[in-house]
Design an enzyme around this catalytic site. Structure first.
Site, PDB file in Angstrom:
ATOM      1  N   SER A  63       0.823  -1.211   0.000  1.00  0.00           N
ATOM      2  CA  SER A  63       0.000   0.000   0.000  1.00  0.00           C
ATOM      3  C   SER A  63       0.855   1.258   0.000  1.00  0.00           C
ATOM      4  O   SER A  63       1.981   1.259   0.501  1.00  0.00           O
ATOM      5  CB  SER A  63      -0.870  -0.028   1.263  1.00  0.00           C
ATOM      6  OG  SER A  63      -1.402   1.252   1.526  1.00  0.00           O
ATOM      7  N   TYR A  65      -0.591  -0.243  10.171  1.00  0.00           N
ATOM      8  CA  TYR A  65      -0.915  -0.894   8.899  1.00  0.00           C
ATOM      9  C   TYR A  65       0.212  -0.700   7.888  1.00  0.00           C
ATOM     10  O   TYR A  65       0.726  -1.659   7.303  1.00  0.00           O
ATOM     11  CB  TYR A  65      -2.226  -0.296   8.370  1.00  0.00           C
ATOM     12  CG  TYR A  65      -2.586  -0.692   6.966  1.00  0.00           C
ATOM     13  CD1 TYR A  65      -3.122  -1.950   6.700  1.00  0.00           C
ATOM     14  CD2 TYR A  65      -2.412   0.198   5.901  1.00  0.00           C
ATOM     15  CE1 TYR A  65      -3.459  -2.308   5.399  1.00  0.00           C
ATOM     16  CE2 TYR A  65      -2.754  -0.152   4.609  1.00  0.00           C
ATOM     17  CZ  TYR A  65      -3.277  -1.407   4.367  1.00  0.00           C
ATOM     18  OH  TYR A  65      -3.616  -1.761   3.088  1.00  0.00           O
ATOM     19  N   LYS A 117       2.841  -3.463   6.224  1.00  0.00           N
ATOM     20  CA  LYS A 117       2.932  -3.641   4.765  1.00  0.00           C
ATOM     21  C   LYS A 117       4.382  -3.507   4.302  1.00  0.00           C
ATOM     22  O   LYS A 117       4.852  -4.267   3.456  1.00  0.00           O
ATOM     23  CB  LYS A 117       2.027  -2.629   4.049  1.00  0.00           C
ATOM     24  CG  LYS A 117       0.538  -2.950   4.167  1.00  0.00           C
ATOM     25  CD  LYS A 117       0.206  -4.272   3.493  1.00  0.00           C
ATOM     26  CE  LYS A 117      -1.256  -4.642   3.578  1.00  0.00           C
ATOM     27  NZ  LYS A 117      -1.510  -6.002   3.037  1.00  0.00           N
TER      28      LYS A 117
END
Lengths: 335, 335
Positions: free
Chosen positions: A130, A155, A159
């Protein structure tokens, strides 16, 4: 060849499984075309609409993929296979529950990579990363494969850790991996999700369904957008490309187009007028948490390496709205 | 305040514990000066020479710090503490044993950070990272805090993952962390270790002891060097600085000076002549594994943020050779 898709109950996973069923083959470089013999669609929960209309060589596994048993049940022991790893805790949920985000996105991903490494079959895989790997005060507005990543969410951190693992596992020949960094994907049908970028779909989806929408960010906010059709194509191209040819960094920043929220709204109004759709209202309702995180995100991408593989951005927002109406007209409840 | 040093059986850890004993206090910004009440020196193995001459408020813990029990035994439950985390599998061993490297450098580090988070005391910590986070074909020869890291060893990958964790744990206020990226540290006394940069110490140490040395890299290889005296000072300054003031990236690339192997050899010969030392021979014996990895490393650093905190490189190789002779004259066996 067997294909496994994790996160197959999510929106992109569902679209990807459908696309793979339609194609039936994948042109793997440099080895050549392979037929997809079966697809294992795995997720914690796979709703009925993700299962509808699929051929009988698609099987569904509902399980917590961060557990050894679940990973063990979906990764082949002997035969070669292709894995699309999309399952993840999304950004908003990850900020609320650090431990869950680490367990699923980091430990779960490592478990999956370990199972690939331990299989006697050759594993080739695409990992969904992402643009959330980028951020911070020194982050340039336009980011790409040469930009230093600096995640500002758990998050994004998980990633980036996954990308590092892909590089090292590939370097050690434990698997043949590649990662693609997704920009904000739109227009997602159904209900809003817990991603902090969820507004970029809701902004279109709710008004198109005649529902008022509370806009949590400024109309001057820029967002790097890519449609779900284009991102599904990018997943396929990422699997088909020659991993070795990617060199020492197997992560690709996907193309996107940068739009300001005000321009997204203008495009929505133009399409609605053309089609005679009465839109729900867009109400400015700034949310400090969403604003803080989204303002730290880049607003554009530089994606030469991805473009060289045939990946591309959409030509206009209008085109994406029209595709959404075509694909999800009934789902969205619009007459 | 209690201080814990992991990797205290290693060369830098040993020097750091000695320096902390001599200082007795640390000037923690912004809160102020604290007295060091006790030091826990922990490592898998702590040799006798690392224990000699230390005051009785230094205690030693020999344990595998990648286990829950060991971590539990060294991290305070209630009181505030300072942690220097140096323990790690080094680069060469990490390339030979991927699983060990992951278990110790990644999982062990996460366990330690989790123990800090779960303590009712406030944890402030310095994590030893490395220039090995950089590499790959596109890596510029001079690297710094704004350079995109791209590890080419499992060791470098685990160090970068540790940096990411430091940033996220600090952002979430689980601990107050900072990471420093060490260049090649010289001159290490004693036996060669399994670090791929080990030659940069052996090159001086063995000839100074009258022992011939097999040089595994080209004389044209550039190496970013920092002395052990300067790196110990950097560890102290990193602990003393205000973590909040580091902003959204708590990793500092340490200063170094770039030397070519041929210049290191000339400096060695000059000092030996001055001091009347008969040097062992330096024999060119290229090692493809070492060459491949070392050639991928950067040869210089740009370290403005670290320098602003008072961290600095050595003024000359000669100075470092002389300090080494002063500190380790007897250890090296030279008359």
């Amino acid at each position: 060849m067997k294909v496994i898709v994790t996160g197959a109950g999510g929106f992109i996973g569902t679209q990807l499984v459908r696309e793979l069923c339609q194609r039936g083959t994948l042109a793997l470089r440099p080895s050549g075309e392979v037929e997809i013999s079966s697809i294992v669609a795995a997720d914690l929960c796979i709703p009925e609409e993700s299962r509808q209309g699929l051929p009988d060589w698609v099987s569904f596994v509902e399980a917590d993929l961060s557990t050894d048993e679940a990973v063990d049940s979906i990764i082949p022991k002997e035969e070669d296979f292709l894995l699309f790893h999309l399952a993840a805790i999304v950004s908003g949920d990850g900020e609320r529950d650090f431990d869950l985000c680490i367990r699923v996105n980091l430990e779960g991903t490592v478990k999956l990579f370990e199972a690939c490494r331990n299989s006697r079959g050759q594993a080739r895989l695409v990992f969904a990363s992402s643009l959330a790997v980028f951020g911070g005060e020194a982050c340039p507005p336009v980011v790409g494969d040469e930009t230093k990543p600096l995640p500002q969410t758990t998050y994004g951190m998980t990633k980036l850790a996954g990308e590092l693992m892909i590089n090292d596992y590939s370097r050690k020949d434990f698997l043949d991996g590649r990662a693609i960094r997704l920009p904000t994907i739109f227009i997602r049908p159904g209900k809003p999700n817990a991603a902090l970028s969820s507004f970029a779909s809701g902004l279109f989806r709710e008004p198109l369904s005649g529902v008022d929408f509370e806009l949590p960010v400024s109309r001057e906010q820029g967002v790097p957008l890519l449609s779900y059709r284009k991102v599904v194509e990018a997943f396929v191209l990422a699997m088909e490309c020659d991993g070795e040819a990617l060199g020492d960094d197997r992560t690709l920043t996907l193309p996107s187009r940068q739009y300001f929220v005000r321009d997204m709204i203008s495009a929505l109004e133009r399409v609605a007028e053309q089609k005679g759709i009465t839109l729900g209202k867009i109400i400015d309702q700034p949310d400090p948490l969403v604003i803080k995180v989204v303002e730290g995100w880049p607003i554009g991408t530089e994606s030469k390496r991805a473009e060289a593989l045939g990946m591309s951005a959409d030509s206009s927002v209008e085109e994406v709205i029209e595709a959404y109406l075509e694909d999800f007209h009934e789902v969205s409840g619009q007459a």
